[in-house]
Design a protein around this motif. Structure first.
Motif, mmCIF file in Angstrom:
data_model
loop_
_atom_site.group_PDB
_atom_site.id
_atom_site.type_symbol
_atom_site.label_atom_id
_atom_site.label_comp_id
_atom_site.label_asym_id
_atom_site.label_seq_id
_atom_site.Cartn_x
_atom_site.Cartn_y
_atom_site.Cartn_z
ATOM 1 N N THR A 623 0.841 -1.201 0.000
ATOM 2 C CA THR A 623 0.000 0.000 0.000
ATOM 3 C C THR A 623 0.872 1.244 0.000
ATOM 4 O OG1 THR A 623 -0.126 -0.159 2.399
ATOM 5 C CG2 THR A 623 -2.053 -0.892 1.168
ATOM 6 N N THR A 624 0.322 2.310 -0.508
ATOM 7 C CA THR A 624 1.038 3.582 -0.475
ATOM 8 C C THR A 624 0.142 4.637 0.146
ATOM 9 O OG1 THR A 624 0.194 4.112 -2.642
ATOM 10 C CG2 THR A 624 2.426 3.250 -2.545
ATOM 11 N N GLU A 625 0.779 5.632 0.690
ATOM 12 C CA GLU A 625 0.033 6.747 1.242
ATOM 13 C C GLU A 625 0.791 8.032 0.942
ATOM 14 O OE1 GLU A 625 -1.063 6.445 5.370
ATOM 15 O OE2 GLU A 625 -1.273 8.614 5.554
ATOM 16 N N LEU A 626 0.054 9.048 0.552
ATOM 17 C CA LEU A 626 0.632 10.361 0.281
ATOM 18 C C LEU A 626 -0.148 11.394 1.070
ATOM 19 C CD1 LEU A 626 1.346 10.816 -3.525
ATOM 20 C CD2 LEU A 626 2.878 11.355 -1.633
ATOM 21 N N ASP A 627 0.543 12.207 1.842
ATOM 22 C CA ASP A 627 -0.113 13.270 2.601
ATOM 23 C C ASP A 627 0.490 14.603 2.214
ATOM 24 O OD1 ASP A 627 -1.505 11.385 4.060
ATOM 25 O OD2 ASP A 627 -0.059 11.361 5.701
ATOM 26 N N GLY A 628 -0.294 15.632 2.303
ATOM 27 C CA GLY A 628 0.242 16.958 2.055
ATOM 28 C C GLY A 628 -0.497 17.993 2.884
ATOM 29 N N SER A 629 0.212 19.034 3.285
ATOM 30 C CA SER A 629 -0.413 20.140 4.010
ATOM 31 C C SER A 629 0.033 21.445 3.377
ATOM 32 C CB SER A 629 0.014 20.120 5.474
ATOM 33 O OG SER A 629 -0.620 19.074 6.141
ATOM 34 N N VAL A 633 -0.895 32.151 5.117
ATOM 35 C CA VAL A 633 -1.390 33.043 6.165
ATOM 36 C C VAL A 633 -0.995 34.470 5.834
ATOM 37 C CG1 VAL A 633 -1.228 33.614 8.620
ATOM 38 C CG2 VAL A 633 -1.267 31.234 7.896
ATOM 39 N N LYS A 634 -1.929 35.403 5.926
ATOM 40 C CA LYS A 634 -1.617 36.803 5.589
ATOM 41 C C LYS A 634 -2.219 37.756 6.603
ATOM 42 C CE LYS A 634 -0.120 38.516 1.975
ATOM 43 N NZ LYS A 634 0.097 39.197 0.683
ATOM 44 N N ASP A 635 -1.466 38.808 6.864
ATOM 45 C CA ASP A 635 -1.977 39.943 7.614
ATOM 46 C C ASP A 635 -2.750 40.781 6.597
ATOM 47 O OD1 ASP A 635 -2.312 42.497 8.626
ATOM 48 O OD2 ASP A 635 -0.416 42.473 9.725
ATOM 49 N N GLN A 636 -4.065 40.764 6.695
ATOM 50 C CA GLN A 636 -4.878 41.396 5.657
ATOM 51 C C GLN A 636 -4.901 42.916 5.774
ATOM 52 O OE1 GLN A 636 -6.027 40.057 3.038
ATOM 53 N NE2 GLN A 636 -5.942 37.869 3.472
ATOM 54 N N ARG A 637 -4.666 43.433 6.984
ATOM 55 C CA ARG A 637 -4.703 44.889 7.146
ATOM 56 C C ARG A 637 -3.459 45.528 6.526
ATOM 57 N NH1 ARG A 637 -6.173 46.560 13.230
ATOM 58 N NH2 ARG A 637 -7.926 45.137 13.048
ATOM 59 N N ASN A 638 -2.314 44.860 6.708
ATOM 60 C CA ASN A 638 -1.061 45.431 6.199
ATOM 61 C C ASN A 638 -0.546 44.739 4.951
ATOM 62 O OD1 ASN A 638 -0.837 47.198 8.514
ATOM 63 N ND2 ASN A 638 -0.387 45.333 9.662
ATOM 64 N N GLN A 639 -1.299 43.725 4.491
ATOM 65 C CA GLN A 639 -0.867 42.951 3.329
ATOM 66 C C GLN A 639 0.565 42.436 3.471
ATOM 67 O OE1 GLN A 639 -2.670 41.711 0.758
ATOM 68 N NE2 GLN A 639 -4.369 42.451 2.007
ATOM 69 N N THR A 640 0.822 41.823 4.640
ATOM 70 C CA THR A 640 2.157 41.254 4.854
ATOM 71 C C THR A 640 1.996 39.810 5.328
ATOM 72 O OG1 THR A 640 2.088 42.104 7.099
ATOM 73 C CG2 THR A 640 3.307 43.413 5.489
ATOM 74 N N PHE A 641 3.097 39.065 5.303
ATOM 75 C CA PHE A 641 3.079 37.717 5.852
ATOM 76 C C PHE A 641 3.240 37.790 7.361
ATOM 77 C CE2 PHE A 641 4.671 36.918 1.473
ATOM 78 C CZ PHE A 641 3.580 36.170 1.057
ATOM 79 N N ILE A 642 2.817 36.741 8.027
ATOM 80 C CA ILE A 642 2.933 36.685 9.481
ATOM 81 C C ILE A 642 4.032 35.706 9.858
ATOM 82 C CG2 ILE A 642 1.728 35.923 11.579
ATOM 83 C CD1 ILE A 642 -0.776 37.283 10.472
ATOM 84 N N TYR A 643 4.814 36.114 10.847
ATOM 85 C CA TYR A 643 5.960 35.341 11.310
ATOM 86 C C TYR A 643 5.512 34.037 12.002
ATOM 87 C CZ TYR A 643 9.832 34.242 14.469
ATOM 88 O OH TYR A 643 10.815 33.610 15.169
ATOM 89 N N GLY A 644 6.255 32.966 11.777
ATOM 90 C CA GLY A 644 6.052 31.736 12.554
ATOM 91 C C GLY A 644 4.932 30.838 12.078
ATOM 92 N N ILE A 645 4.770 30.683 10.778
ATOM 93 C CA ILE A 645 3.729 29.829 10.212
ATOM 94 C C ILE A 645 4.404 28.623 9.560
ATOM 95 C CG2 ILE A 645 1.862 29.750 8.477
ATOM 96 C CD1 ILE A 645 1.303 31.602 10.906
ATOM 97 N N PRO A 646 3.871 27.413 9.757
ATOM 98 C CA PRO A 646 4.526 26.228 9.192
ATOM 99 C C PRO A 646 4.666 26.301 7.672
ATOM 100 C CG PRO A 646 2.662 25.587 10.580
ATOM 101 C CD PRO A 646 2.672 27.068 10.516
ATOM 102 N N ALA A 647 5.766 25.760 7.176
ATOM 103 C CA ALA A 647 6.003 25.716 5.732
ATOM 104 C C ALA A 647 5.185 24.572 5.122
ATOM 105 C CB ALA A 647 7.485 25.487 5.471
ATOM 106 N N GLN A 648 5.093 24.553 3.813
ATOM 107 C CA GLN A 648 4.372 23.487 3.108
ATOM 108 C C GLN A 648 5.101 22.164 3.353
ATOM 109 O OE1 GLN A 648 2.048 25.194 2.434
ATOM 110 N NE2 GLN A 648 2.590 27.055 1.375
ATOM 111 N N ARG A 649 4.336 21.088 3.434
ATOM 112 C CA ARG A 649 4.919 19.811 3.828
ATOM 113 C C ARG A 649 4.232 18.675 3.096
ATOM 114 N NH1 ARG A 649 6.760 17.125 8.806
ATOM 115 N NH2 ARG A 649 4.985 15.743 8.849
ATOM 116 N N THR A 650 4.983 17.693 2.745
ATOM 117 C CA THR A 650 4.370 16.496 2.188
ATOM 118 C C THR A 650 5.102 15.263 2.712
ATOM 119 O OG1 THR A 650 4.443 15.183 0.161
ATOM 120 C CG2 THR A 650 5.437 17.318 0.041
#
Lengths: 750, 185
Positions: A623-629, A633-650
């Motif tokens: 059997t095989t299994e593939l997962d991805g996340s 995440v964005k600061d919508q008021r300042n249009q910036t990224f927010i510090y400390g958010i998990p990176a993409q993962r598979t």
């Protein structure tokens, strides 16, 4: 010994209420829908075997509650409570493909009560096989759960991109109360004491408090089989990195006559310094001692239970990570290896943490026709956290926080006719006192909440609507220049949710949930004022912070046909007044040197992401299994990224199941995990660039030794001894993550 | 009815338990006063001209609330004569207390874990005179020789190096770091 998963369909034949009733049914393979022969079933004193067509029948039963145990070659025993009132026919679906799929994942119908939550369950057998003495061990293979780490010993679960204050860890009904606002404060939980663990993603439940926007991890008490028995289980794990191991003992006893079940669990874990690929990580040793007792007495229609647990932990903080000021930090950043490099040891020196957590709980449940299931729970918890630094050494803690919490929960769960009603109330009293250095003030807090949930179930769909009101009042006490300051805060608000499941095809189910919830600013967000020792930053709270409100959409699509399982869980959370710690980009001068300044601020933020799982059976044994996340995440008021958010993962896994090598129900797997570089950051906001992407390879071999009740597994993590640093590990500024490790887990049940 | 009776009894028992419990708790409304904690607020440098003992120059850096919080209150600039040899004595003080506490003695007591480091981009020549029990530099006493006239700076760091001290400045944790603007005239 792979997990089995059963979808229950209870079809009652409404006949005359006879004094003797019959339970009959058929056992089918969930993938092929074909009958499974030789499934062995126990119900009280009755033992039956399903015939060649999968049929079984147990006549001459009386009205009452039973536990049906189903065993089948290659499956774990499955216990299932039943309440029989008249002749009943059950269709049991067992995913028989010789442990093709590893986890027990039940959707929604966990308690066989209609339920619209997005939920996954880990059984205690699974937890034992993982030798999980921490939540991170337990949830390591759960797709959609990642971790905020401080080295290898401190880990906080992340669900839907959120952690700490936005995730609740519950012991049954009551929230675990440690100092959860701290990023280096891990939940004080020993999963081996649990009966099972539920992971509820997103905002699909209002029963457990309004502030868990990301999700809920719920530790459930064990359930006992219906006949008298005594079980002793031994667990041992040894590993090479970090060098050490654990020993666990579980005693379980059920007396069918007095209907008293008891369980005691005791675990000790110790390890020395962890090793990166090429060097020792000095002062990362770890010790944990945990024990729990659970007693359950059934009397008439009532269940009385008593739980007590103790959790003691002492752990070292990487010596090179404890720094004095920005100069030290820059020195650490410009060096490829940690600036303090001492030989391997089991000793724990300063800086270190010492944590004690004690819980006591009594619960009373009563089932009646008129009211349904009424339950009341009282919980008392004490959390004592001490952090030692280089200055005061082991004698006086630099940070010493003592938190007492008492909680009372009352709820009614009434499933009459078509609608299931759940309503209840909770009250909480909490007191925090500190000694030594000021970090958060003394405070006294009262909380109260009321909720009501209605669930409607029809053949093809299920709809649930809930409403909840929460209020809290906090009085804080702290000195500022010899003047005692007393502050009062009150927050209250409504949470609401509508969610449901719909089967749109025999093989396809969809889940949708819309919710709004709020979270009150926590004590550190209001009161931080000054130097965060060890992280070389000045952090300032804001007494004017308002509560944050989230609007959440969670969805899920499950496809399950024959050899393919596919599951996708997208989510979107929009926050008003999202509270976070924002770097100002400025430094402030003090006698200790210069420090970067961080402020707790509010903005509007969005979390958009999805978790995906694909499982496919390639051939009979493969059997095989593939997962991805994925997450943005964005600061919508300042249009910036927010510090400390998990990176993409598979992650991906290839698994082979077999009988051989003296092992039964054996498996061998190879898995990889790929973590991308976190590029969604603001330039110059972090001290250094995000760590590079990395791939890790792991392998594991396990199974039941011959015909004994010994389960063995042996494995290698980080086979290639890759040097890597993870964006979500705070030690990434100072040192590499763990190198190669070999482990052996033995699990024996008498 | 029986159900409600047992429910209310349970409740009463729980509440009684709650109150008895609270009666014997820490006093939440009396927090520790952080001003009783030890702070380093002040670094004091005393330069004495080795050829003229009446030429004593004292310079200070003071941060009344220690690290964090408010900005420093005293930030002196060092002014020394060119081509002169001075003996330097360093003191660390806690001026938030009354009377003022001298923390220097504690540093002397833990000399094997501490090192005072001097760095300058200019021409000052600094020689540490005092040693710890392991015969490594401590740095509370030094000789400072000035050269030609210059505008420069002098950075003084108190390093805490438990179990690591080897005479090198670039290990351990910085407890104090102050840069003085320095004029040699």
């Amino acid at each position: 010994m792979r997990k089995i998963f059963a979808v229950l369909m209870l079809c009652s034949f409404s006949q005359f209420a006879l004094s003797q009733i019959k339970l009959s049914g058929v056992v089918l393979d969930s993938a092929t829908q074909k009958p499974l022969t030789n499934a062995f079933m126990t119900l009280g004193a009755y033992k039956v075997i399903a015939d060649a067509n999968g049929n079984f029948s147990i006549p001459q039963l009386t009205v009452g509650s039973y536990t049906l145990t189903i065993t089948h070659i290659g499956c774990d025993p499955l216990a299932m409570p039943l309440f029989l009132v008249n002749d009943t026919f059950i269709t049991l679906f067992l995913p028989h493909h010789l442990h093709a799929f590893e986890e027990i994942i039940t959707y929604a119908h966990n308690s066989r009560e209609p339920d619209a939550r997005l939920i996954q369950t880990l059984s205690s057998k699974k937890l034992e096989q993982l030798a999980a003495v921490s939540l991170s061990d337990a949830l390591i293979n759960t797709n959609g759960v990642s971790f905020l780490r401080t080295g290898s010993t401190i880990a906080k679960p992340i669900i839907n991109g959120m952690h700490s204050n936005r995730i609740s860890v519950l012991n049954d009904e009551s929230k675990q109360e440690g100092q959860q606002w701290g990023s280096e404060h891990a939940p004080e939980i020993d999963p081996l004491s649990a009966g099972s663990i539920e992971i509820i993603k997103g905002a699909s439940t209002l029963r457990y408090g309004g502030d868990a926007m990301g999700g809920v991890i719920r530790i459930l008490p064990p359930s006992f089989r219906d006949t008298s028995y005594t079980e002793i289980a031994l667990l041992a794990k040894g590993e090479t990195n970090p060098k050490g191991g654990l020993v666990g003992l579980k005693l379980e006893h059920y007396n069918g006559k007095s209907r008293l079940g008891q369980r005691a669990v005791f675990n000790v874990k110790r390890n020395g310094d962890a090793q990166a690929a090429t060097y020792n990580l000095s002062n990362t040793s770890f010790e944990q001692l945990s024990g729990s007792y659970y007693g359950l007495l059934k009397k008439g229609n009532s269940d009385f239970s008593f739980t007590s647990s103790a959790f003691l932990q002492r752990l070292g903080i990487l010596a090179a990570s404890h720094i004095g000021n920005l100069t030290d930090l820059n020195r650490a950043l410009s060096s490829d290896t940690p600036l303090i490099n001492l030989p391997f040891t089991y000793n724990i020196l300063a800086p270190s943490q010492r944590i004690q957590h004690y819980t006591g709980r009594i619960k009373w449940e009563n089932k009646s026709d008129k009211l349904g299931l009424v339950s009341s729970t009282y919980t008392i918890q004490n959390n004592h956290r001490q952090e030692f630094d280089n200055h005061n050494g082991d004698l006086n803690a630099a940070l010493d926080l003592n938190l007492w919490t008492q909680q009372l929960h009352l709820s009614v769960d009434n499933h009459s006719e078509e609608i299931r009603w759940q309503y209840g109330a909770m009250g909480e009293w909490q007191q925090n006192t500190f000694k030594g250095r000021y970090f958060i003030p003394n405070y006294l807090r009262y909380k109260a909440g009321l909720f009501a949930i209605a669930t409607l179930e029809r053949d093809a769909y299920l709809v649930e609507a809930g409403l909840r009101y929460d209020v809290q009042h906090t009085t804080s006490y702290h000195y500022e220049k010899d003047i005692l300051n007393t502050n009062q805060f009150e927050f209250n608000g409504l949470s609401a949710n509508v969610s449901g499941w719909r089967r749109i095809h025999q093989d396809v189910r969809i889940h949708l949930s819309a919710a709004t919830r709020f979270r009150s600013p926590d004590i550190n967000e209001l009161f931080s004022n000054g130097l965060h020792h060890g992280s070389a930053s000045l952090e300032f709270g804001d007494l004017q912070l308002k509560q944050e409100r989230a609007y959440s959409l969670n969805a899920a699509l499950n496809y399950n046909h024959n050899k393919l399982r596919f599951q996708v869980e997208p989510y979107l959370h929009y926050f008003n007044n999202y509270i976070y710690l924002k770097p100002t980009g400025e430094t402030q001068l003090s006698i200790r040197g210069a420090f970067p300044v961080f402020n707790y601020v509010q903005t509007d933020a969005s979390y958009a992401g999805t978790d995906i799982t694909i499982k496919y059976q390639l051939a009979t044994h493969w059997t095989t299994e593939l997962d991805g996340s994925l997450l943005l995440v964005k600061d919508q008021r300042n249009q910036t990224f927010i510090y400390g958010i998990p990176a993409q993962r598979t992650t991906g896994k290839l698994k082979y199941t077999f009988d051989g090598l003296s092992l039964k129900n054996a498996y061998w797997n190879v898995s990889y995990s790929y973590t991308a570089k976190q590029n969604r950051i603001e330039t110059n906001e972090d001290f250094t660039d995000s760590p590079a992407a990395y791939t890790l390879l792991n392998t594991e071999l396990g199974g039941q030794y011959q015909d004994t009740r010994l389960h063995v597994s042996i494995g290698v993590n980080n086979i290639l001894n890759t040097s890597y640093r993870d964006y979500m590990n705070r030690y990434r500024y100072y040192a590499d993550d763990l190198g190669i490790s070999i482990f052996l887990i033995l699990n024996y049940t008498f | 009815m029986k159900q409600f009776k047992s429910l209310s009894l349970t409740l009463i028992a729980l509440l009684t338990l709650t109150f008895t419990f609270n009666a014997c708790k820490d006093q939440v409304n009396i927090p520790p006063n952080p001003n009783e904690e030890e702070l380093i607020t002040t670094l004091e440098l005393t330069f004495t001209n080795e050829n003229n003992s009446s030429d004593v120059r004292i310079f200070k850096f003071a941060d009344a609330d220690g690290d964090g919080g408010n900005a420093p209150t005293i930030t002196d600039s060092i002014v020394l004569a060119a081509n002169t040899s001075y003996s330097l004595a360093v003191r660390f003080l806690d001026e938030s207390k009354s009377p003022v506490e001298d923390i220097t003695a504690e540093i002397v007591a833990e000399a094997i874990d501490h090192l005072i480091c001097y760095t300058t981009p200019g021409d000052l020549m600094i020689t540490i005179l005092d040693k710890d029990a392991n015969n490594l530099n401590l740095g509370l006493a030094a000789t400072v020789k000035t050269q030609a006239v210059e505008n420069t700076s002098l950075t003084i760091r108190l390093m805490h190096q438990p179990n690591q001290k080897n005479g090198n400045c670039d290990i351990g944790e910085t407890d104090v770091e102050v840069t003085f603007i320095t004029t040699i005239e």
